[in-house]
Design a protein around this motif. Structure first.
Motif, PDB file in Angstrom:
ATOM      1  N   LYS A   3      -0.572  10.874  -4.812  1.00 61.32           N
ATOM      2  CA  LYS A   3       0.339   9.754  -5.010  1.00 61.32           C
ATOM      3  C   LYS A   3      -0.183   8.498  -4.311  1.00 61.32           C
ATOM      4  O   LYS A   3      -0.115   7.383  -4.860  1.00 61.32           O
ATOM      5  CB  LYS A   3       1.721  10.123  -4.462  1.00 61.32           C
ATOM      6  N   LEU A   4      -0.714   8.671  -3.108  1.00 57.60           N
ATOM      7  CA  LEU A   4      -1.227   7.539  -2.341  1.00 57.60           C
ATOM      8  C   LEU A   4      -2.425   6.886  -3.026  1.00 57.60           C
ATOM      9  O   LEU A   4      -2.497   5.652  -3.144  1.00 57.60           O
ATOM     10  CB  LEU A   4      -1.627   8.003  -0.937  1.00 57.60           C
ATOM     11  N   GLY A  62      -3.714   2.519  -3.350  1.00 55.68           N
ATOM     12  CA  GLY A  62      -4.910   3.271  -3.731  1.00 55.68           C
ATOM     13  C   GLY A  62      -5.869   2.436  -4.554  1.00 55.68           C
ATOM     14  O   GLY A  62      -7.089   2.483  -4.359  1.00 55.68           O
ATOM     15  N   LEU A  63      -5.321   1.636  -5.475  1.00 63.00           N
ATOM     16  CA  LEU A  63      -6.157   0.742  -6.286  1.00 63.00           C
ATOM     17  C   LEU A  63      -6.871  -0.266  -5.395  1.00 63.00           C
ATOM     18  O   LEU A  63      -8.052  -0.578  -5.607  1.00 63.00           O
ATOM     19  CB  LEU A  63      -5.291   0.035  -7.318  1.00 63.00           C
ATOM     20  N   LEU A 120      -7.780   0.194  -2.295  1.00 63.59           N
ATOM     21  CA  LEU A 120      -8.847   0.880  -1.557  1.00 63.59           C
ATOM     22  C   LEU A 120     -10.142   0.915  -2.375  1.00 63.59           C
ATOM     23  O   LEU A 120     -11.223   0.617  -1.862  1.00 63.59           O
ATOM     24  CB  LEU A 120      -8.415   2.304  -1.207  1.00 63.59           C
ATOM     25  N   PHE A 121     -10.021   1.285  -3.646  1.00 60.76           N
ATOM     26  CA  PHE A 121     -11.200   1.337  -4.511  1.00 60.76           C
ATOM     27  C   PHE A 121     -11.783  -0.063  -4.707  1.00 60.76           C
ATOM     28  O   PHE A 121     -13.010  -0.226  -4.752  1.00 60.76           O
ATOM     29  CB  PHE A 121     -10.836   1.962  -5.861  1.00 60.76           C
ATOM     30  N   ALA A 122     -10.924  -1.058  -4.828  1.00 55.69           N
ATOM     31  CA  ALA A 122     -11.402  -2.433  -5.030  1.00 55.69           C
ATOM     32  C   ALA A 122     -12.154  -2.941  -3.813  1.00 55.69           C
ATOM     33  O   ALA A 122     -13.231  -3.540  -3.923  1.00 55.69           O
ATOM     34  CB  ALA A 122     -10.220  -3.349  -5.345  1.00 55.69           C
ATOM     35  N   ILE A 123     -11.618  -2.688  -2.628  1.00 56.54           N
ATOM     36  CA  ILE A 123     -12.273  -3.130  -1.390  1.00 56.54           C
ATOM     37  C   ILE A 123     -13.611  -2.424  -1.226  1.00 56.54           C
ATOM     38  O   ILE A 123     -14.634  -3.051  -0.942  1.00 56.54           O
ATOM     39  CB  ILE A 123     -11.363  -2.855  -0.174  1.00 56.54           C
ATOM     40  N   GLY A 124     -13.608  -1.112  -1.424  1.00 53.01           N
ATOM     41  CA  GLY A 124     -14.844  -0.346  -1.272  1.00 53.01           C
ATOM     42  C   GLY A 124     -15.891  -0.709  -2.301  1.00 53.01           C
ATOM     43  O   GLY A 124     -17.082  -0.779  -1.993  1.00 53.01           O
ATOM     44  N   GLY A 125     -15.454  -0.957  -3.531  1.00 54.24           N
ATOM     45  CA  GLY A 125     -16.406  -1.347  -4.566  1.00 54.24           C
ATOM     46  C   GLY A 125     -17.083  -2.661  -4.246  1.00 54.24           C
ATOM     47  O   GLY A 125     -18.288  -2.820  -4.464  1.00 54.24           O
ATOM     48  N   GLY A 126     -16.310  -3.613  -3.707  1.00 53.25           N
ATOM     49  CA  GLY A 126     -16.903  -4.894  -3.327  1.00 53.25           C
ATOM     50  C   GLY A 126     -17.881  -4.749  -2.190  1.00 53.25           C
ATOM     51  O   GLY A 126     -18.978  -5.329  -2.213  1.00 53.25           O
TER      52      GLY A 126
END
Length: 320
Positions: free
Chosen positions: A179-180, A187-188, A190-196
């Motif tokens: 869920k998180l 969660g979205l 987190l992926f955006a920050i890490g992808g950048g």
């Protein structure tokens, strides 16, 4: 169809990483242990395997959260030991259980602030916290002992309809983490920050209105709280506080996350991959225990696995 299977096994064209291959490895290890040993496929050993794997699964999920943003938390093992020490202080459960999570969140907050506000590298920040927390833990509990609340022991050692409670722990933790990571805006982010960060554009998420500093701080707080859950579980299993019970969880959680296909540079990874990676680690440990392999050799093998899986990852820039 063949192309889709190749993409799953190779982790290409997806932000979930390479998780199909570790799943295949887990199945092959299980098959090999079933054929080579008479003890592995028994219900008693399989339930024991779940109980042994559960702390690593829980802590590895927390580690996944910070790895997705290109971070790393080396303090998880100390938080686990600290949690068991606090729970063994012979105080009411209504006081101790909330206290361990508040303290874990505080440790995560310190890690997050050191990284975002003072620009300390995640490895240095969390390594420092690791030693600070370990020192406090050994002041509270120099040797293993103490009295863990009965409710904690009962929540770990009991069963319902013939199914041991550790199975339910796993279900609850995985559903909450799912869920998180996949059912919330956080969660979205987190992926955006890490992808950048992985692509060398650290401010990419910020440019789209994502509060990267706040989310990074929350990630380290979440990681510490998951470590506290693992510590509560372990305290119930060993029925005492132990300043050394969390040792090597730093290595094990990072190995499980990387083995599950998560890129340590951030932005690519999956919850199911991390669970699979933790299960592979548990299967290897269970098999080596059944084969009477020395614990020191097991530690060396874990280090070799981490080196291999990280070395096979393609990175666009130097870093984690």
């Amino acid at each position: 169809m063949h192309r889709s299977l190749f993409n799953i096994l190779s982790g290409r064209n997806t932000r979930q990483g390479l998780w199909g291959l570790p799943l295949l490895v887990a199945l092959l290890i299980s098959l090999w242990l079933t054929v080579e040993t008479t003890q592995f496929a028994t219900a008693e050993n399989l339930f024991n395997l779940v109980a042994q794997a559960m702390p690593l699964i829980i802590a590895a999920i927390g580690q996944l959260v910070v790895v997705l943003i290109g971070g790393l938390d080396l303090s998880v093992g100390s938080v686990i030991s600290f949690t068991t020490a606090v729970l063994a202080l012979d105080q009411p459960a209504i006081v101790l259980i909330p206290a361990v999570f508040l303290l874990a969140a505080l440790i995560g907050l310190i890690n997050g602030l050191a990284i975002t506000r003072f620009n300390v590298h995640p490895i240095i920040a969390t390594l420092s916290t690791q030693y600070i927390v370990l020192g406090i833990t050994r002041i509270l509990r120099p040797v293993s002992g103490g009295t863990v609340p009965e409710i904690v022991i009962a929540a770990v050692s009991g069963s319902f309809l013939g199914i041991p409670y550790p199975v339910f722990w796993g279900i609850v933790v995985i559903v909450a983490a799912w869920k998180l990571l996949y059912g919330s805006r956080y969660g979205l982010h987190l992926f955006a920050i890490g992808g950048g960060i992985a692509s060398g554009a650290e401010s990419a998420a910020r440019n789209f209105g994502v509060s990267d500093r706040r989310n990074i701080i929350l990630a380290y707080m979440v990681c510490s709280c998951f470590a506290a859950v693992a510590g509560v579980f372990l305290a119930g299993r060993i029925v005492s506080g132990d300043p050394n019970v969390g040792l090597l969880f730093e290595l094990d959680t990072v190995t499980a996350v990387a083995l599950g296909g998560t890129q340590l540079s951030g932005g690519i990874g999956s919850l199911h991959g991390t669970v699979i990676g933790a299960l592979v680690m548990a299967l290897l440990a269970n098999g080596m225990n059944l084969a009477n392999v020395s614990p020191f050799v097991q530690t060396a093998i874990k280090g070799g696995i981490l080196l291999a899986v990280v070395g096979l990852q393609s990175r666009k820039k130097m870093g984690l």
